[in-house]
Design a protein around this motif. Sequence first.
Motif, PDB file in Angstrom:
ATOM      1  N   ILE A 186       0.851  -1.203   0.000  1.00  5.62           N
ATOM      2  CA  ILE A 186       0.000   0.000   0.000  1.00  5.62           C
ATOM      3  C   ILE A 186       0.891   1.259   0.000  1.00  5.62           C
ATOM      4  CG2 ILE A 186      -1.742   1.322   1.280  1.00  5.62           C
ATOM      5  CD1 ILE A 186      -2.876  -1.343   2.260  1.00  5.62           C
ATOM      6  N   GLY A 187       1.962   1.215   0.764  1.00  2.94           N
ATOM      7  CA  GLY A 187       2.897   2.346   0.773  1.00  2.94           C
ATOM      8  C   GLY A 187       3.475   2.577  -0.610  1.00  2.94           C
ATOM      9  N   THR A 236       0.903   4.048  -2.823  1.00  4.03           N
ATOM     10  CA  THR A 236       0.636   5.440  -2.456  1.00  4.03           C
ATOM     11  C   THR A 236       1.718   6.355  -3.022  1.00  4.03           C
ATOM     12  OG1 THR A 236      -0.423   4.713  -0.412  1.00  4.03           O
ATOM     13  CG2 THR A 236       0.256   7.016  -0.523  1.00  4.03           C
ATOM     14  N   ILE A 247       1.426   9.431  -5.577  1.00  2.00           N
ATOM     15  CA  ILE A 247       1.927  10.779  -5.258  1.00  2.00           C
ATOM     16  C   ILE A 247       2.802  11.257  -6.414  1.00  2.00           C
ATOM     17  CG2 ILE A 247       3.458  12.106  -3.737  1.00  2.00           C
ATOM     18  CD1 ILE A 247       2.429  10.497  -1.376  1.00  2.00           C
ATOM     19  N   VAL A 278       5.352   6.268   3.376  1.00  2.00           N
ATOM     20  CA  VAL A 278       5.128   5.611   2.092  1.00  2.00           C
ATOM     21  C   VAL A 278       6.366   4.834   1.635  1.00  2.00           C
ATOM     22  CG1 VAL A 278       3.309   7.156   1.302  1.00  2.00           C
ATOM     23  CG2 VAL A 278       5.694   7.771   0.899  1.00  2.00           C
ATOM     24  N   THR A 305      -4.214  10.272  -1.416  1.00  2.00           N
ATOM     25  CA  THR A 305      -2.861   9.872  -1.018  1.00  2.00           C
ATOM     26  C   THR A 305      -2.379  10.633   0.214  1.00  2.00           C
ATOM     27  OG1 THR A 305      -1.965  11.448  -2.628  1.00  2.00           O
ATOM     28  CG2 THR A 305      -2.047   9.131  -3.284  1.00  2.00           C
ATOM     29  N   THR A 306      -2.547  11.961   0.194  1.00  2.00           N
ATOM     30  CA  THR A 306      -1.913  12.730   1.267  1.00  2.00           C
ATOM     31  C   THR A 306      -2.801  12.901   2.492  1.00  2.00           C
ATOM     32  OG1 THR A 306      -2.641  14.867   0.404  1.00  2.00           O
ATOM     33  CG2 THR A 306      -0.567  14.015  -0.428  1.00  2.00           C
ATOM     34  N   TRP A 326      -5.525  10.751   3.286  1.00  2.00           N
ATOM     35  CA  TRP A 326      -5.998   9.466   3.797  1.00  2.00           C
ATOM     36  C   TRP A 326      -4.859   8.478   3.980  1.00  2.00           C
ATOM     37  CZ3 TRP A 326     -10.976   8.248   5.201  1.00  2.00           C
ATOM     38  CH2 TRP A 326     -11.934   9.253   4.941  1.00  2.00           C
ATOM     39  N   SER A 327      -4.246   8.148   2.876  1.00  2.00           N
ATOM     40  CA  SER A 327      -3.285   7.056   2.915  1.00  2.00           C
ATOM     41  C   SER A 327      -2.074   7.362   3.811  1.00  2.00           C
ATOM     42  CB  SER A 327      -2.848   6.744   1.485  1.00  2.00           C
ATOM     43  OG  SER A 327      -2.146   5.566   1.455  1.00  2.00           O
ATOM     44  N   GLN A 328      -1.502   8.548   3.623  1.00  2.00           N
ATOM     45  CA  GLN A 328      -0.281   8.831   4.396  1.00  2.00           C
ATOM     46  C   GLN A 328      -0.485   8.797   5.923  1.00  2.00           C
ATOM     47  OE1 GLN A 328       1.640  12.242   2.273  1.00  2.00           O
ATOM     48  NE2 GLN A 328       3.518  11.193   2.861  1.00  2.00           N
ATOM     49  N   LEU A 382      -1.220   5.158   7.040  1.00  2.00           N
ATOM     50  CA  LEU A 382      -0.011   4.331   7.016  1.00  2.00           C
ATOM     51  C   LEU A 382       0.901   4.705   8.180  1.00  2.00           C
ATOM     52  CD1 LEU A 382       0.768   4.305   3.185  1.00  2.00           C
ATOM     53  CD2 LEU A 382       0.387   2.278   4.604  1.00  2.00           C
TER      54      LEU A 382
END
Length: 443
Positions: free
Chosen positions: A91-92, A95, A99, A226, A378-379, A381-383, A386
């Motif tokens: 996932i990282g 992501t 980005i 990430v 990405t920035t 939610w994901s970051q 993670l």
Amino acid sequence: MAARGQFSTRIGFILAAAGSAIGLGNVWGFPTNVASNGGAAFVLVYLILAFLLAYPVLMVELLVGRHYQSNPVNAYRKLTGNIIGAIVGVIGLLTVSFILSFYAIVGGWIVTWCLHYFAMALGMTEAANWLVTFGNMRNVIFTVIFFVLTAAIVRNGVSEGIEKWSTRLMPLFFLIIILLIIYVATLDGAGEGFRAYLTPDFSIITDPELIINAMGQAFFSLSLAVGTMLVYGSYISKKENIVSLGIWVAVLDISIAIVAGLLIIPAMYVAQANGVQIYDEAGALISSDGLLFSVLPSLFETMTSTAIIVPIAFFTLMIIAAVTSSISMLEVPVSFAIENHNLTRNKATFLIAGSILLISLIIVFNFGSLFGLVITATTEWSQPLLGLVISIFAGWLWHRNNILEEIKEGNPDAANGLFFKIWPWYIKFVCPALIALMFWRSL
Ligand code: PHE
């Protein structure tokens, strides 16, 4: 499989990692956030979060990377001992690829603006205007060019590509930004900008929106969660004191954000003194893409043509910021492809840069619906999510002895230090709780 790359010097690592961290996030994102979140109030909250939250998470990545000497997928798989770690690694990796897909589009715009001023200087007005007019053709061409620049460095490897170019470009970056600040400070209106930047509006300092923006900004700016810092950490020699390396990178990144504010915010007010509109209808400072690609260019327009060196220097600065970051993004999936799929570096770079370019092109052709969405996903939610997961990994699943051993490598006295005593506990309880709390409040 080819031997793993390694940074050849201490300063080489610091400049490469600082180069990754210092990017559009610092020169664009940070001043934009300051402009739209109450000036110095944002700066203050940012400083606190960067040191109390982002630096400890940066250390997770550097330590895990160096300990397992591998890319995030393998490293987290070994750390957790199961597939969950590998999934988080993947996932990282995805992501960071997404980005890069939007970052390269913006990177392309910056190249067009730089060329725009060259074309102006040469009297090629038509070309100059085409370069800065939004259009698919232009976006495609310059996104491709930005990918070529990035891939040309990454294909040469860690010490011959990433380290070499970071040590060449970052000192130039520091020099240009200082010269630009001195120059802007001499212009009419700059004083008001300094005041706006440095006078906090304390009434909004506890505003959840502001705090969440500051957290997102800190994670993005330090290239966290990430895999970038993990991969760079995996290229650090066991002889180095990793705790002090991490401090160097964090301090450089945070200082450059503050310093970039000293350039951009006064520049906005200089623009205003020259008749450029810097507040929108609602009375808020013009920010986001308007700041970089409309306010500042209108400012440059008001300067005499002899001063064309100023916008060229400015956009050169931005190109350096963008490229030293984009190479660190590309390196994450590239290291994975080399180590887990036995590709040569050349092939891996070519294939992966090409695939991410395809994503960029899809975004370019569906700009209105995808560009903002990819950035948010990405920035925002994901970051942070993670970040939460990897601090839980390091705090709860990583054997304490392994952590302590890794901290001691290259730093035999570490056991007496504050970091050694506080960090493992801090990363276990405080970091996950803080991130979870803020994330929950942002919903
Ligand atoms: N830190 C970079 C910047 O501020 C962006 C980045 C994010 C780089 C994630 C690598 C990984 O622009």
